[in-house]
Scaffold this active site. Structure first.
Site, PDB file in Angstrom:
ATOM      1  N   THR A 132       0.826  -1.203   0.000  1.00  0.00           N
ATOM      2  CA  THR A 132       0.000   0.000   0.000  1.00  0.00           C
ATOM      3  C   THR A 132       0.859   1.253   0.000  1.00  0.00           C
ATOM      4  OG1 THR A 132      -0.047   0.231   2.406  1.00  0.00           O
ATOM      5  CG2 THR A 132      -1.707  -1.205   1.427  1.00  0.00           C
ATOM      6  N   ARG A 142      -7.023   7.158   4.274  1.00  0.00           N
ATOM      7  CA  ARG A 142      -7.666   6.613   5.475  1.00  0.00           C
ATOM      8  C   ARG A 142      -8.285   5.244   5.196  1.00  0.00           C
ATOM      9  NH1 ARG A 142     -10.891  10.734   9.358  1.00  0.00           N
ATOM     10  NH2 ARG A 142      -9.118  11.965  10.088  1.00  0.00           N
ATOM     11  N   LYS A 144      -5.595 -13.499  14.868  1.00  0.00           N
ATOM     12  CA  LYS A 144      -6.676 -14.399  15.276  1.00  0.00           C
ATOM     13  C   LYS A 144      -6.600 -15.711  14.509  1.00  0.00           C
ATOM     14  CE  LYS A 144     -11.699 -14.801  15.767  1.00  0.00           C
ATOM     15  NZ  LYS A 144     -12.987 -14.103  15.808  1.00  0.00           N
ATOM     16  N   HIS A 165      17.997   2.075  51.377  1.00  0.00           N
ATOM     17  CA  HIS A 165      16.758   1.294  51.337  1.00  0.00           C
ATOM     18  C   HIS A 165      15.527   2.193  51.219  1.00  0.00           C
ATOM     19  CE1 HIS A 165      19.104  -2.230  52.048  1.00  0.00           C
ATOM     20  NE2 HIS A 165      19.534  -1.807  53.209  1.00  0.00           N
ATOM     21  N   THR A 169       4.746   2.347   1.185  1.00  0.00           N
ATOM     22  CA  THR A 169       5.490   1.084   1.194  1.00  0.00           C
ATOM     23  C   THR A 169       5.587   0.513  -0.215  1.00  0.00           C
ATOM     24  OG1 THR A 169       4.634   0.635   3.415  1.00  0.00           O
ATOM     25  CG2 THR A 169       5.649  -1.208   2.233  1.00  0.00           C
ATOM     26  N   LYS A 199      -7.873   1.974   2.855  1.00  0.00           N
ATOM     27  CA  LYS A 199      -7.060   1.224   1.889  1.00  0.00           C
ATOM     28  C   LYS A 199      -7.330  -0.271   2.001  1.00  0.00           C
ATOM     29  CE  LYS A 199      -3.036   2.876   3.355  1.00  0.00           C
ATOM     30  NZ  LYS A 199      -3.179   4.079   4.183  1.00  0.00           N
ATOM     31  N   THR A 200      -7.238  -0.756   3.238  1.00  0.00           N
ATOM     32  CA  THR A 200      -7.249  -2.212   3.458  1.00  0.00           C
ATOM     33  C   THR A 200      -8.533  -2.724   4.090  1.00  0.00           C
ATOM     34  OG1 THR A 200      -6.211  -1.941   5.632  1.00  0.00           O
ATOM     35  CG2 THR A 200      -4.743  -2.211   3.735  1.00  0.00           C
ATOM     36  N   ASN A 257       5.635   4.451  60.492  1.00  0.00           N
ATOM     37  CA  ASN A 257       5.594   5.706  61.234  1.00  0.00           C
ATOM     38  C   ASN A 257       6.960   6.379  61.169  1.00  0.00           C
ATOM     39  OD1 ASN A 257       2.903   5.643  62.275  1.00  0.00           O
ATOM     40  ND2 ASN A 257       3.535   4.067  63.717  1.00  0.00           N
TER      41      ASN A 257
END
Length: 518
Positions: A31, A61, A135, A274, A34, A63-64, A417
């Site tokens: 795309t 905005r 997924k 410490h 790239t 493309k894919t 304390n």
């Protein structure tokens, strides 16, 4: 592997990867920028519009976001019905996705970035493709990290495909990556909205700075992570000039010292052990401040951490080098000071610009507990807006008031304390982390006597991080020669402490603010 989809903002290593895939006969869909980059390098590329049958539009905005792409990613090769549908729909399968996202983080970290520019750099199609491919990791390899390109090439060359084990590992990285990306966006928007209340749900993201040899103890694993954003004056911004890598305890303890140092404007040294202050001194020069901090507790400072809010000069460096310290942190060092300090192999020397810069008041303090997380805003306030209340017959002198406020700064950063005793802008006794207040008081007094002698306590001022539940601390203060006390007040027995102060001629001030630190 027959077909790959490549669309990246960060083009590191992408040409080399694409060339190897091209040699292996893998079709490459790409795309925008790239695609142009790969074509310039002589690599065969199929434009995304040729796959979707729909032109890129709306300034890129869209493309894919198309069924021809997502069906090719989500179709399960082992599912006969899926395979039948993609064939009927004339959808070509995609076996590899190489995507990284619009540079949202880099955008919001720029000075003067507008909300519109930030929003425009929220990637939509990229995360959607990544999640679809991940997924279906059994059938699709998906890469977000250029460091994984070599693994992909090696496995495709040797086996003709990416192994299932690697695919699952890459799947994991995708969801880490998109969760991180979405968390950055959410954090940015929360800040833009200016929410004052803590959110109903909380998602945070940090980036690893370093792995550590071990954690608090040698049997614990550990790593150091950096908050994303402008963290001026924070330890994550320090430049190490000399010494071994910082440990888990080094970082935790140094952070505690820095938090206290930021309470002071005059030349000041904080010595810490410490995560508790063990010696604090302010003076006309950083050398004078160091001498005060050292003499306050020359035992505890050994093997401790020293932080300074002024440049370390040769004279101060020579004094520091007389003992063993783990770390020195300062905004700058003279060349001679660096030469002196680096003569010791194991000392860690850190330079921290803007060391005086405090954390924003809306920063969050997090404490992990089993099964949950405690979240609060940081303790950024030293005193309340209203005036301090003198509750005794005797009003403190100006010097006593100065010493009380000095001790109040110190006790704010000691574990509860806590009791801190100060005189002449020096912490002469600190009693941190005791299970009752009288023990903390006695410990602070005993420390002062041990290191500075009984006379050091005559005319000194005492601060308590929370109210006195009884008048026993006043009794101990009187016996030691302490003449002024600052504490929050608020106990049902406040009058007992006030009466005892009046009996002994001690001035007492209530702040109406406590500083618990656990």
């Amino acid at each position: 592997m027959k077909r790959a989809l490549i669309s990246v903002s960060d083009k590191t290593g992408i040409v080399e990867l694409a060339k190897e895939l091209d040699k292996l006969g893998v079709e490459i869909i790409s795309t925008g920028g790239t695609s142009k980059k790969l074509q310039e390098e002589g690599i065969n590329v199929i434009n995304i519009s040729d796959v979707t049958g729909f032109p890129e539009c709306l300034d890129g905005r869209v493309k894919t976001l198309h069924p021809n792409i997502h069906a090719g990613l989500l179709a399960m090769r082992s599912n006969e019905e899926h395979m039948k549908q993609v064939k009927e729909l004339n959808v070509d399968l995609i076996d590899l996705v190489v995507v990284n996202l619009y540079p949202f983080k880099e955008t919001i970290l720029k000075d003067g970035v507008s909300r519109e520019e930030a929003i425009e750099n929220i990637d939509i199609g990229g995360p959607t493709m990544l999640r679809s491919a991940a997924k279906n990791y059994q059938d699709v390899a998906v890469v977000v990290d250029p460091r994984d390109y070599s693994t992909i090439i090696e496995e495709v060359k040797n086996k003709g495909e990416v192994s299932l084990e690697t695919k699952f590992y890459l799947c994991k990285k995708v969801f880490e990556h998109t969760a991180h990306y979405d968390s950055l966006i959410a954090k940015y928007l929360i800040k833009e909205v200016g929410e004052k209340d803590l959110p109903e749900t909380i998602t945070m993201t940090f980036e690893k700075v370093q792995d550590m040899r071990y954690g608090e103890n040698p049997h614990q694993k550990a790593a150091f992570y950096k908050e994303i954003g402008k963290t001026t004056g924070a330890l994550t911004e320090a430049v190490q000039l000399h010494g071994k890598e910082l440990s888990f305890n080094n970082i935790n303890d140094t952070n505690g010292a820095l938090e206290l140092l930021k309470e002071f404007e005059e030349p000041t040294i904080v010595a810490c052990k410490h995560a508790n202050p063990c010696g604090v001194g302010s003076g006309e020069s950083i050398f004078e401040a160091y001498k005060k901090a050292y003499e306050a507790d020359p035992v505890s400072i050994f093997g401790g951490i020293i932080v300074a809010n002024r440049e370390i000069d040769e004279q101060t460096a020579e004094e520091i080098n007389k003992i063993f310290v783990e770390i020195v942190v300062a905004p700058s060092y003279t060349d001679k000071a660096v030469e002196v300090l680096t003569s010791k192999k194991n000392i860690r020397i850190l330079k921290l610009d803007n060391i005086e810069t405090k954390s924003p008041s809306d920063s969050l303090d997090l404490k992990k507990v089993a099964g949950g997380l405690l979240v609060q805003t940081i303790n950024s306030v030293l005193l309340p807006d209203e005036e301090l209340k003198v509750v005794t017959d005797r009003i403190p002198t100006d010097k006593e008031m100065d010493d009380m406020l000095f001790a109040w700064k110190v006790v704010k950063h000691a574990k509860s304390n806590g009791i801190a005793i100060a005189k002449d802008k020096t912490s002469i006794g600190i009693g941190p982390g005791q299970v009752n207040r009288i023990w903390a008081c006695k410990q602070a007094i005993d420390h002062a006597i041990e290191h500075l002698g009984e006379e050091s306590l005559k005319g000194a001022s005492l601060a308590s991080d929370a109210f006195f539940p009884f008048d026993d601390c006043v009794e101990e203060a009187y016996k030691a020669g302490i003449t002024a006390i600052i504490q929050p007040g608020g106990s049902i027995r406040d009058q007992d402490s006030i009466d005892k102060c009046n009996k002994y001629g001690i001035a007492m001030v209530f702040t109406n603010m406590r500083h618990f630190k656990h």
